[in-house]
Design an enzyme around this catalytic site. Structure first.
Site, PDB file in Angstrom:
ATOM      1  N   SER A 151       0.788  -1.242   0.000  1.00  0.00           N
ATOM      2  CA  SER A 151       0.000   0.000   0.000  1.00  0.00           C
ATOM      3  C   SER A 151       0.813   1.281   0.000  1.00  0.00           C
ATOM      4  O   SER A 151       0.240   2.362  -0.164  1.00  0.00           O
ATOM      5  CB  SER A 151      -0.952   0.006   1.195  1.00  0.00           C
ATOM      6  OG  SER A 151      -2.078  -0.805   0.941  1.00  0.00           O
ATOM      7  N   LYS A 154       0.356   3.887  -2.715  1.00  0.00           N
ATOM      8  CA  LYS A 154      -0.676   4.919  -2.687  1.00  0.00           C
ATOM      9  C   LYS A 154      -0.063   6.319  -2.643  1.00  0.00           C
ATOM     10  O   LYS A 154      -0.699   7.297  -3.055  1.00  0.00           O
ATOM     11  CB  LYS A 154      -1.615   4.719  -1.502  1.00  0.00           C
ATOM     12  CG  LYS A 154      -2.511   3.482  -1.598  1.00  0.00           C
ATOM     13  CD  LYS A 154      -3.425   3.376  -0.405  1.00  0.00           C
ATOM     14  CE  LYS A 154      -4.435   2.250  -0.542  1.00  0.00           C
ATOM     15  NZ  LYS A 154      -3.858   0.909  -0.364  1.00  0.00           N
ATOM     16  N   SER A 329      -5.602   3.834   4.399  1.00  0.00           N
ATOM     17  CA  SER A 329      -5.165   2.912   3.341  1.00  0.00           C
ATOM     18  C   SER A 329      -6.371   2.415   2.547  1.00  0.00           C
ATOM     19  O   SER A 329      -6.591   1.214   2.393  1.00  0.00           O
ATOM     20  CB  SER A 329      -4.376   1.734   3.920  1.00  0.00           C
ATOM     21  OG  SER A 329      -3.592   1.118   2.920  1.00  0.00           O
TER      22      SER A 329
END
Length: 493
Positions: A151, A154, A329
């Site tokens: 993640s 991102k 997230s």
């Protein structure tokens, strides 16, 4: 009264241990303020502290009234960053390059290399630590090697979207008249909500859209309609390559509350198999409740070439969406922002087109994309590959006063021990608690952490720590947290 030179001399003569003590006293005050703000945090971590103040300051400008507002950019956080020694800081006895000693590569190596030997870390380990004041990497190991980021990708998705669209961009959801049908047109806003939503900071409301649509139809004397819904903004497969999963809904241009089948607004949850149809069904019921007869079930269709607009709602600003994406997230927001980047770049709004658009935007920002592979916006795809150096440079640019549009990448980072995906990490007696701000990344065998920290000398550093091939996820996570805490406790010279 001390002159600036006297303060600097006194600081430099102070033993490192005492300097750390002074710093921890200051940090404890910050922690106390964070605890006092706990009730605000509970309302949503992206609506607190500096973020709310910045948004309020932006609201004092003229009403934008549209999606793009380049004349009213998101306000810069440079005064806060300046106090930490970031570019653009006004020199003072407490800040500025002369007064705050820079870390050295040797000092950081002494602090971090033993921690990189932790057996809980996987076979692939990479790290990059950059001094924000100089923009130079001070410590790195395998920093240019591309690995699975999970993640933390991102950060790259957010940078690309903010660069392509600007922090004030708002995603539209519209209702139009097309032939003998009224059509709900998805614009790609996953935060569109069918729940109660009040206040200027609330997400776009499907109920408000129904209110406005019912009024528009009543003005036209229309009492009965057939309803369609349009998801044609996106193309390609809706299902993420990982398949049906509680961490992400099918990626479609129309959905309400991220297709969640419970009352949650973040984290894993049961998801709709067809979020667009469900959103259209909910909208039809809302119209009926407002006196509009909706015959039959909503059907998928395009709005046509010359639709007549009836009503529109707009999402929160892109800056708020990026903050929410990073704090929690949020995979649905991440995939939506990747596709919004594709639309803005003239690419197909699909997984492939979004990947191409995000990569191109990162390259345009001058970031080191060599060897990188962007497969999705969320980091759920194991085909993603980015380097620690790339993630660190994204954070450096977000700290630069020359890129105020990227500031939400910093304000959206979870705070160790207090918010988002770091809320339950960093024990009360951990030096990094309340000081480390970082994006987490976790897949089976993958643990990553990328963010910012102020070291014991008051120097603002950004870092990216990445490991692949882990077999002890809790141990690997703890090892990365320890490395970030070591930076907070380090006057590494």
């Amino acid at each position: 009264m001390w002159h600036r030179s006297g303060l600097r001399d006194r600081w430099q003569r102070t033993p490192p241990q005492q300097r750390r003590t002074w710093r921890l006293v200051a940090v404890s005050g910050t922690v106390g303020l964070a605890v006092a703000a706990g009730s605000v945090l509970a309302a949503g971590p992206w609506d607190t502290g500096q973020r709310t103040a910045e948004r309020a300051r932006a609201a004092r400008g003229p009403d934008p009234g549209g999606e793009r507002h380049p004349k009213n950019p998101a306000p810069s956080a440079s005064p806060v960053l300046a106090a930490l020694g970031a570019p653009g800081a006004v020199p003072s006895p407490d800040s500025g390059e002369d007064a705050v000693p820079p870390p050295t590569g040797g000092g950081l190596a002494d602090a971090l290399e033993p921690l990189l030997d932790d057996p809980a870390l996987g076979g692939e380990r990479s790290a990059s630590v950059v001094d924000v004041t100089t923009g130079q990497q001070v410590f790195g190991t395998g920093a240019k090697g591309a690995v699975v980021p999970a993640s933390t990708i991102k950060l790259a998705t957010g940078a690309a979207a903010l660069s392509a669209l600007g922090p004030d961009y708002r995603i539209k959801t519209t209702v139009v008249r097309s032939g003998d049908r009224v059509v709900l047109v998805g614009g790609g806003d996953p935060t569109l909500t069918a729940r109660d939503a009040k206040g200027d900071e609330a997400p776009a409301s499907l109920r408000r859209l129904a209110d406005d649509t019912a009024r528009a139809l009543q003005k036209r004397g229309t009492e009965s309609i057939r309803l369609g819904y349009d998801t044609s903004l996106y193309s390609g497969p809706e299902l993420h390559p990982i398949g049906p999963n509680e961490n992400i809904s099918p990626v479609t241009a129309l959905m309400a509350d991220e297709g969640r089948l419970d009352d949650s607004d973040h984290g894993p949850a049961a998801r709709s198999e067809d979020p667009a149809a469900d959103a259209a069904g909910a909208f039809a019921e809302m119209l009926r409740d407002r006196g509009v007869e909706v015959t039959g079930e909503p059907k998928s269709q395009t709005a046509g070439k010359r639709p007549q607009p009836l009503a529109t709602v707009r999402s929160q600003p892109l800056s708020a969406l990026v903050e929410r994406m990073l704090t929690n997230s949020d995979n649905d927001i991440a995939e939506a922002l990747a596709r919004q980047t594709a639309v803005a770049s003239g690419e197909t709004a699909s997984f492939g087109g979004a990947a191409k658009a995000v990569t191109a935007r990162l390259k345009k920002l001058g970031l080191p994309v060599s060897g990188a592979r962007i497969a999705d916006g969320s980091g759920l795809d194991r085909d993603d590959r980015v380097s620690a150096a790339l993630l660190a440079r994204v954070l450096v640019q977000a700290s630069d006063i020359g890129h105020p549009e990227l500031r939400p990448l910093l304000t959206g980072l979870p705070v160790a021990g207090f918010s988002g995906t770091l809320r339950t990490r960093y024990d009360a007696d951990t030096v990094g608690r309340g000081v480390v701000r970082a994006k987490t990344g976790t897949l089976t065998g993958v643990n990553t952490l990328a963010g910012s920290v102020v070291d014991a000398d008051g120097r603002l550093l950004v870092f990216a720590f990445m490991t692949n091939g882990t077999t002890d996820p809790t141990g690997a996570q703890r090892a990365l947290d320890t490395m970030a805490s070591a930076l907070a406790n380090c006057g590494c010279r």
